[in-house]
Design a protein around this motif. Structure first.
Motif: not given
Length: 829
Positions: A435-442, A467-487
């Motif tokens: 998963a990755a966070a892109l503004g207010e969307e995952i 909610r899926a949203r439009p995003h602009e070039a240059g917007d930050s996207i962050g890979k989310l850290a997670d665990h095998a417990y699906q959290v």
């Protein structure tokens, strides 16, 4: 606490200054000019008294002596010295070159190469001396400050976590005085202390250099070495972004964290008689304002209640009274709910508590009115995907492995996402939700393209209720850290907020017990032990005084500073094998770890099921008595109702726990009970006493099989009566198929026929009376059969048992456990 001096007549700085000032003034220069004066070689050592430990700091800032001021015994290894403080700058460790002392301020001033100077305040207390780094000439250039490692010749008991080493009569210790000062050494850039199951006790001379860093859990504030041991602590500057190996990733981004940097790093050093070591740590907690939680008004590390057994049983508002009944029937005082929450993060209560916090508070009040305290289980900073920190708008403080930017605009419907760099996103070894966070969307993605232009492929938009949203070039996207417990996991700030959420629940309801399971999840901060400490400290600091004055907290792991907050360690999961087999070796090794780190003993979790036998329960209870270790008795209403001997099991728990908590078992009895092959039975015996009987089991198996013509259908087994004259007791269990027409004969006295058919898992149990009982696999009574007990009488010594049985299906095994009882030993009373 014993100390080698009194406070009367000492300077405002604790006496340290008075002893050294006159010596320093032998050189006719201003104080700090002494650092480079020609007469510096003639300056004497600076003595510092730390309880019963006299520390001598040479003019070059190196420690020259660790001496027991009572006996004059030297504990600094011959040929070794250690810097009081080391600075790491540009990856290079700098040791001091000269030292001066400001008598008015009680401050040592250490000079290093390159013009760097450090001021260290020194404050003597009756039990210890506190050292704090109060200033640096150029703090921005310092990456780390390291206290020690301080070498000692002490090697008898090395408390790697608590930071106390003990010899025959003398103990030395180090204590970190704030969360950012980590017990240990910066072996790893992610500040996760190294670990390897290698150390027990004894001579470490044959260990590799790498091996010397490791113990059962993690080497931290104390470490074995060839000459004895070392004590160490450090603080890292965290004001800059770093990329380190962490959380199963080769590259993990650690954002800046503002905690004041290395200035403020502080430790206490002490020496004390061995029998006063634990009390000295408690005194340091009080003197230095460290956490010092109580149980019933007594310090948690000395309270008997810290090692109390407890019941884990899922209950609800409607069933709490029945759960309390079971707890009291077992003679215990703590009732623990294993899964009370619908979400982790905000810790919304689940369906067991339809009235929410008021419903839980009411249940707790009903339990406490009957003398039972209540706790709950959670997994520290694990955040479920249905929690408001995730959905419908993800919290920006969810932990990130790293970030990049969008290489092109993105509509709300696009299922390929262009990114500037695949670095970090292509690491999938420890990525479970992808998963990755892109503004207010995952978003979730399957993989990263193998070549430029870099793209995330197999993308699911608007994941986890966002909610899926439009995003602009240059917007930050962050890979989310997670665990095998699906959290998901947290950054430091969100982790601390979650801990405060937990504390708020405790304050609002009166909860008194918690297990910080999954505490290692706080490594998602990229700060290793520090992340764990920040989480638990935030929880402790947010508790109200009522809860703080009486709670029990445990965890499946611990660390140096957390030692002050938690009551005990506890783990030993019961899910992987049978009652006696699940993590048995691990549970027993834990006891040595607990002892050398001055922790209450705990055996971990044991799960009672409908099939759990009385004998299995007493096997566990004997280990609890042997190590004076509590445990978690995991059960359910279904298991209690399904097991036909539940009342007997609960009664035995109460009998053993009462005796253990009364401290009535002798050292010889404990030693015999430490051996997991030995079994025992305990029962009350008049007044306030108990009778302990050792059981000598012998297990034989009769195999039902096709036999050669004329081959006897019986098997003869040998056994020994290690007790006195008695009637042979046994448990005969059908394994794999039905068994019938069972016949026993002891020493050719006469055949005993049992005209029964045991279905697979059923048992024929004989306790030396006039009848044997047939039990279902769940220990429900099927029926009884008469027994001629005179034919089962055995005297001390060797005997023969002939067994014959049949299987309707021509197969199966009859397992026969012979149980010889030793003479009853009076215990207590």
């Amino acid at each position: 606490m014993a100390a080698s001096y009194t406070r009367s007549g000492l300077s405002p700085n604790g006496g340290f200054g008075r002893r050294v000032a006159s010596s320093l003034l032998l050189c006719a220069y201003p104080l700090f000019v002494l650092l480079f004066a020609a007469c510096s070689e003639a300056r004497p050592d600076i003595p510092i008294q730390a309880g019963s430990l006299e520390i001598r700091v040479a003019p070059d800032g190196m420690i020259r002596s660790f001496m027991d001021s009572r006996s004059g015994m030297e504990y600094l290894p011959e040929g070794h010295s250690a810097p009081l403080l080391t600075l790491r700058t540009g990856g290079v460790d700098l040791q001091p070159q000269d030292v001066g002392f400001d008598d008015v301020r009680g401050v040592l001033r250490l000079a290093f190469s390159g013009g760097q100077e450090a001021e260290v305040s020194v404050r003597e207390e009756p039990t210890h001396t506190a050292f704090e780094l109060v200033s640096l000439t150029d703090p921005a250039s310092v990456e780390l400050v390291i206290w020690g490692p301080y070498p000692t010749t002490i090697d008898q008991t090395i408390g790697e976590t608590v930071g106390v080493v003990r010899g025959e009569g003398f103990a030395m210790g180090i204590q970190a005085l704030n969360p950012k000062t980590l017990g240990g050494y910066p072996w790893n850039e992610n500040d996760a202390m190294p670990q390897l199951d290698i150390f027990e006790t004894g001579d470490f001379s044959d260990l590799s250099e790498e091996g010397k860093r490791y113990v059962l859990y993690r080497v931290e504030a104390a470490k074995p070495d060839t000459f004895g041991s070392t004590l160490q602590a450090y603080t890292r500057d965290r004001s800059r972004t770093r990329v380190v190996p962490n959380w199963g990733h080769d590259r993990y981004t650690v954002p800046p964290f503002q905690d004041g940097g290395v200035v403020g790093s502080a430790i206490a050093l002490f020496g004390a008689p061995v029998d006063q070591a634990l009390a000295t740590v408690g005194a340091i907690e009080i003197a230095e304002g460290l956490p010092h939680p109580l149980i019933d008004g007594e310090w948690g590390k000395t309270s008997r209640a810290a090692a109390a057994a407890y019941v884990i049983l899922p209950f609800s508002e409607a069933t709490v009274d029945a759960a309390v009944d079971a707890t009291l029937e077992a003679g215990l005082r703590y009732l623990y709910h294993p899964e009370p929450f619908e979400t982790w993060g905000h810790f919304k209560l689940g369906s067991s508590f339809p009235n929410g916090i008021p419903g839980l508070r009411s249940a707790i009040e009903r339990a406490e009115a009957r003398g039972v305290r209540v706790g709950v289980h959670t997994l520290s900073n694990f955040i479920t995907t249905n929690d408001p920190y995730v959905t419908p708008i993800p919290d920006p403080r969810l932990a990130r492995v790293g970030t990049t930017t969008l290489s092109r605009p993105l509509s709300h419907a696009d299922t390929e996402i262009g990114i500037e760099s695949p670095d970090l996103f292509d690491q999938v070894e420890n990525s479970h939700l992808r998963a990755a966070a892109l503004g207010e969307e995952i978003i979730q993605y399957r993989t990263v393209s193998e070549a430029q232009p870099w793209r995330l492929l197999g993308v699911q938009r608007g994941a986890f209720g966002t909610r899926a949203r439009p995003h602009e070039a240059g917007d930050s996207i962050g890979k989310l850290a997670d665990h095998a417990y699906q959290v998901f996991l947290t950054n430091p700030e969100l982790g601390q907020e979650m801990a405060e959420n937990l504390a708020d629940l405790f304050n609002a309801t009166g909860l008194r017990q918690i297990s910080f399971d999954g505490l290692e999840g706080n490594r998602s901060t990229g700060m290793g032990n520090y992340g764990e400490v920040l989480f638990t400290t935030a929880w402790f600091n947010a508790l109200n005084e009522d809860i703080r004055s009486h709670y029990i907290a445990d965890a499946s792991r611990t660390s140096h500073y957390f030692w002050h907050i938690y009551s005990r360690m506890n783990w030993g999961e019961p899910w992987y094998a049978g009652f006696r087999e699940s993590q048995t070796e691990y549970r027993l090794k834990n006891q040595a770890y607990f002892r050398r780190n001055m922790m209450p003993g705990m055996l971990g979790w044991f799960r009672m099921q409908p099939q759990t036998s009385v004998e299995d329960i007493e096997w566990m209870l004997a280990r609890s008595a042997a190590f004076d270790a509590g445990y978690a008795f995991v059960t359910s209403f279904e298991a209690l109702e399904g097991n036909g001997r539940s009342d007997e099991i609960l009664g035995l728990i109460g009998t053993w726990e009462e005796a253990r908590m009364a401290g009535v078992f002798s050292e010889d009895q404990k030693t015999r009970m430490e051996d997991i092959t030995n079994e025992f039975h305990l029962e009350r015996s008049g007044g306030n006493g108990w009778a302990l009987s050792q059981i000598y089991p012998t297990v034989v198996r009769y195999e039902v099989r096709d036999r050669q013509p004329g081959e006897p259908s019986s098997n003869t087994f040998e056994f020994e009566n290690q007790g006195s004259d008695q009637t042979l007791r046994f448990i005969a269990t059908a394994e794999g198929a039905s068994i019938e027409s069972i016949r026993f004969e002891v020493d050719a006295k006469g055949k005993i026929d049992f005209p029964v058919r045991l279905q697979d898992g059923e048992a024929l149990v004989y306790d030396g009376t006039e009848a044997a009982t047939i039990y279902s696999p769940e220990w429900q009574i099927r029926r009884t059969v008469p027994v001629r007990k005179d034919l089962l009488s055995v005297s001390p010594g060797e005997h023969d048992l002939v067994v014959e049985a049949h299987g309707p299906d021509g197969q199966g095994t009859l397992k026969v456990e012979l149980r010889i009882w030793g003479s009853a030993e009076r215990v207590g009373g």
